[in-house]
Design an enzyme around this catalytic site. Sequence first.
Site, PDB file in Angstrom:
ATOM      1  N   ARG A   1       4.226  36.142  42.101  1.00 39.17           N
ATOM      2  CA  ARG A   1       4.473  37.049  43.225  1.00 39.17           C
ATOM      3  C   ARG A   1       4.392  36.351  44.583  1.00 39.17           C
ATOM      4  O   ARG A   1       4.712  36.932  45.614  1.00 39.17           O
ATOM      5  CB  ARG A   1       3.455  38.204  43.220  1.00 39.17           C
TER       6      ARG A   1
ATOM      7  N   TRP B   1       2.463  35.396  49.597  1.00 41.41           N
ATOM      8  CA  TRP B   1       3.817  35.056  50.044  1.00 41.41           C
ATOM      9  C   TRP B   1       3.802  35.373  51.536  1.00 41.41           C
ATOM     10  O   TRP B   1       3.705  36.530  51.939  1.00 41.41           O
ATOM     11  CB  TRP B   1       4.863  35.898  49.311  1.00 41.41           C
TER      12      TRP B   1
ATOM     13  N   GLY C   1       2.115  43.332  51.757  1.00 43.34           N
ATOM     14  CA  GLY C   1       2.993  44.195  52.552  1.00 43.34           C
ATOM     15  C   GLY C   1       3.030  43.724  53.992  1.00 43.34           C
ATOM     16  O   GLY C   1       2.631  42.599  54.299  1.00 43.34           O
TER      17      GLY C   1
ATOM     18  N   GLU D   1      26.409  35.542  39.913  1.00 46.00           N
ATOM     19  CA  GLU D   1      25.081  35.380  39.309  1.00 46.00           C
ATOM     20  C   GLU D   1      24.812  33.903  38.992  1.00 46.00           C
ATOM     21  O   GLU D   1      23.709  33.401  39.238  1.00 46.00           O
ATOM     22  CB  GLU D   1      24.997  36.262  38.056  1.00 46.00           C
TER      23      GLU D   1
ATOM     24  N   LYS E   1      21.707  31.768  40.631  1.00 48.29           N
ATOM     25  CA  LYS E   1      20.704  31.048  39.831  1.00 48.29           C
ATOM     26  C   LYS E   1      20.584  29.599  40.317  1.00 48.29           C
ATOM     27  O   LYS E   1      19.493  29.061  40.438  1.00 48.29           O
ATOM     28  CB  LYS E   1      21.085  31.053  38.341  1.00 48.29           C
TER      29      LYS E   1
ATOM     30  N   GLU F   1      18.846  29.409  43.846  1.00 46.52           N
ATOM     31  CA  GLU F   1      17.414  29.675  43.911  1.00 46.52           C
ATOM     32  C   GLU F   1      16.584  28.653  43.152  1.00 46.52           C
ATOM     33  O   GLU F   1      15.435  28.402  43.514  1.00 46.52           O
ATOM     34  CB  GLU F   1      17.069  31.112  43.492  1.00 46.52           C
TER      35      GLU F   1
ATOM     36  N   HIS G   1      43.027  32.453  49.426  1.00 45.03           N
ATOM     37  CA  HIS G   1      42.891  33.049  50.759  1.00 45.03           C
ATOM     38  C   HIS G   1      41.872  32.297  51.621  1.00 45.03           C
ATOM     39  O   HIS G   1      41.428  32.814  52.633  1.00 45.03           O
ATOM     40  CB  HIS G   1      42.502  34.522  50.637  1.00 45.03           C
TER      41      HIS G   1
ATOM     42  N   LYS H   1       8.670  36.922  43.173  1.00 40.10           N
ATOM     43  CA  LYS H   1       9.329  37.734  42.155  1.00 40.10           C
ATOM     44  C   LYS H   1       9.669  39.137  42.667  1.00 40.10           C
ATOM     45  O   LYS H   1      10.777  39.608  42.502  1.00 40.10           O
ATOM     46  CB  LYS H   1       8.420  37.824  40.925  1.00 40.10           C
TER      47      LYS H   1
HETATM   48  C1  AGP Z   1      17.009  36.885  40.782  1.00 41.67           C
HETATM   49  O1  AGP Z   1      16.961  35.715  40.076  1.00 41.67           O
HETATM   50  C2  AGP Z   1      16.153  37.044  41.905  1.00 41.67           C
HETATM   51  N1  AGP Z   1      14.924  36.439  41.843  1.00 41.67           N
HETATM   52  C3  AGP Z   1      16.316  38.254  42.788  1.00 41.67           C
HETATM   53  O2  AGP Z   1      17.619  38.212  43.258  1.00 41.67           O
HETATM   54  C4  AGP Z   1      16.030  39.656  42.215  1.00 41.67           C
HETATM   55  O3  AGP Z   1      16.977  40.003  41.264  1.00 41.67           O
HETATM   56  C5  AGP Z   1      16.016  40.663  43.389  1.00 41.67           C
HETATM   57  O4  AGP Z   1      14.999  40.313  44.270  1.00 41.67           O
HETATM   58  C6  AGP Z   1      15.870  42.088  42.932  1.00 41.67           C
HETATM   59  O5  AGP Z   1      14.661  42.302  42.277  1.00 41.67           O
HETATM   60  P1  AGP Z   1      14.409  43.624  41.450  1.00 41.67           P
HETATM   61  O6  AGP Z   1      15.400  43.654  40.334  1.00 41.67           O
HETATM   62  O7  AGP Z   1      12.994  43.528  40.988  1.00 41.67           O
HETATM   63  O8  AGP Z   1      14.631  44.768  42.391  1.00 41.67           O
END
Ligand code: AGP
Length: 614
Positions: free
Chosen positions: A27, A75, A102, A484, A488, A491, A507, A609
């Site tokens: 997290r 974070w 938060g 996607e 990947k 990130e 284009h 996450k």
């Molecule tokens: C995907 O690999 C990411 N880490 C990220 O884009 C993730 O899918 C996004 O933050 C949404 O998260 P959620 O599905 O828990 O809402």
Amino acid sequence: MCGIVGYVGARPALDVVVEGLARLEYRGYDSAGVAVLADGELATAKRAGKLVNLREALAEEPPPAGTLGMGHTRWATHGAPNDRNAHPHLDCSGRVAVIHNGIIENFAALRSELEEGGHKLNSDTDTEAVAHLLEDELKRGGDLAAAMRRVCGRLEGAFTLVAVHTGDPDLVVGARRNSPLVVGVGDGENFLASDVAAFIAHTRDAIELGQDQVVELRRDGVTVTDFDGRPAEVKEYHVDWDVSAAEKGGYDYFMLKEIAEQPRAVADTLLGRIGADGRLSLDEMRITDQELREVDKIIIVACGTSYHAGLIAKYAIEHWAGLPCEVELASEFRYRDPILSRSTLVIAISQSGETMDALMAVRHARQQHAKLLGICNVNGSTLPRECDGVLYTHAGPEIAVASTKAFLTQLVAVYLIALYIAQVRGTKWGDEVFAMIQLLERMPEKVDKVLETMEPVRELARSLANERSVLFLGRHVGFPVALEGALKLKELAYMHAEGFAAGELKHGPIALIEEGLPVIVVVPPRARDVLHDKIVSNIQEIRARGARTIVIAEEGDESVAPYADTLISVPAVPTLLQPLVTTVPLQVFACELATAKGHDVDQPRNLAKSVTVE
Ligand code: AGP
């Protein structure tokens, strides 16, 4: 974002808390810290960087043993990720400690007010203000829980707070608004955490906390009230997975384990949803067939990988259910004026169920009286509670930051929903729906087959580890798959990667093609002849300009072979289901390439996450 653990019981709190933090590190990993209450004194330790740094500090200088404590993995939002800004934060007296997940939006005003009142703040965080506010409230009377309720009334934004006070050595207090917090109910001990993974080794009995609630956790009981102190209704539940699901199980990374778990996750998400008569039954959705018949438009909101699942859903919903479907980035949705009505169905897709952008989009849709359906992987999270109905994916805990098995199960969920709407509204014949369900049921074995043939993909990934850029192309549902694949790689490998609709290439993006540039192309099944032939032309166009073409196509598709520098074959499946097999090589590719670059694929830099801030 940020992981929180609280504990009160009979065991050494430090061990329980640090073990919990290890399971929550996904997290956030900018810093970690703990507080333990021992002999009426608070002992804290905190370090910038990953949990390992804190562990080393604790080994060098162990705090006194106590049976009440809390911990935090950060974070960073307000204040640099250094020791000073690491949580817990203390009040002036050092008798109150606070951790937080938060953003407290009015923190600047609160800090100035506190400083004017003589408090000395030692960090740049929004969190520290809460410790000092609690200090003031405790002086006004009442216990820590009462003080917390009064302080929460003054806070704006999103917060999960956990606090302890030397004045009450058997009490941990938590508060929740817009950020996750669950209670683990043990025997003579209780837990608080951002995610059940933190305490799953000790108990699988949990309590879901609602919005604007304060929880008092004592060794022998749990009390939950609202911010005004009125007893609150809570939902107890039993977690249906155990500690082994939250461990690496022999894999080097969670991501590798989660990629490997995909056939099972897909099968589990189908389980119990197909009746003996072959008809779909999704009663758990809590949206009646009559309500579904009244729907005239679907809007999907989601972020990141879940958004890509939403883009694929659009093709399935429009094709099978015959309903107009829009897909929106949740972070954009509420800042324009989307046209919604009572006959609009808004589907929010979120693995965690805690993504703030998705939650805000759901609330916005609620205000416009739309019907709300969630697709979510985490039982007890916020999103399902805020929707009219929910379809859970059964991927099991996804711990690696990069989403893999959650994505595939989200696809299964959207296919089920699209087919169910088709069944209810009669837009497809019963036998057509049944035939598609039978094909869906065969997908775990197809995904398994893809996984068995990934060695050449891993080799390819290693050979490309020094590239600066990789492009991804697709058409139809292959386009979101390309997005996607690029996400990947960005990130995990921190490389420039972009996904394009192959038809858009001419284009503009085709100007990016230069000698040797790796371009991964997702080719639709041959049965979609027009689509298929068009993408074969696109491959030729980029190859003629020097691109190194890496082509993902169905087995036996000989027509692409002459234009592919590397050919990756996947089992033949119908077009709409193809993302279930074409995404897997892209996950493996990104994971292997990032590993070759020496990156920690479970904890990529700057990410977390669950994104619980906007
Ligand atoms: C995907 O690999 C990411 N880490 C990220 O884009 C993730 O899918 C996004 O933050 C949404 O998260 P959620 O599905 O828990 O809402």
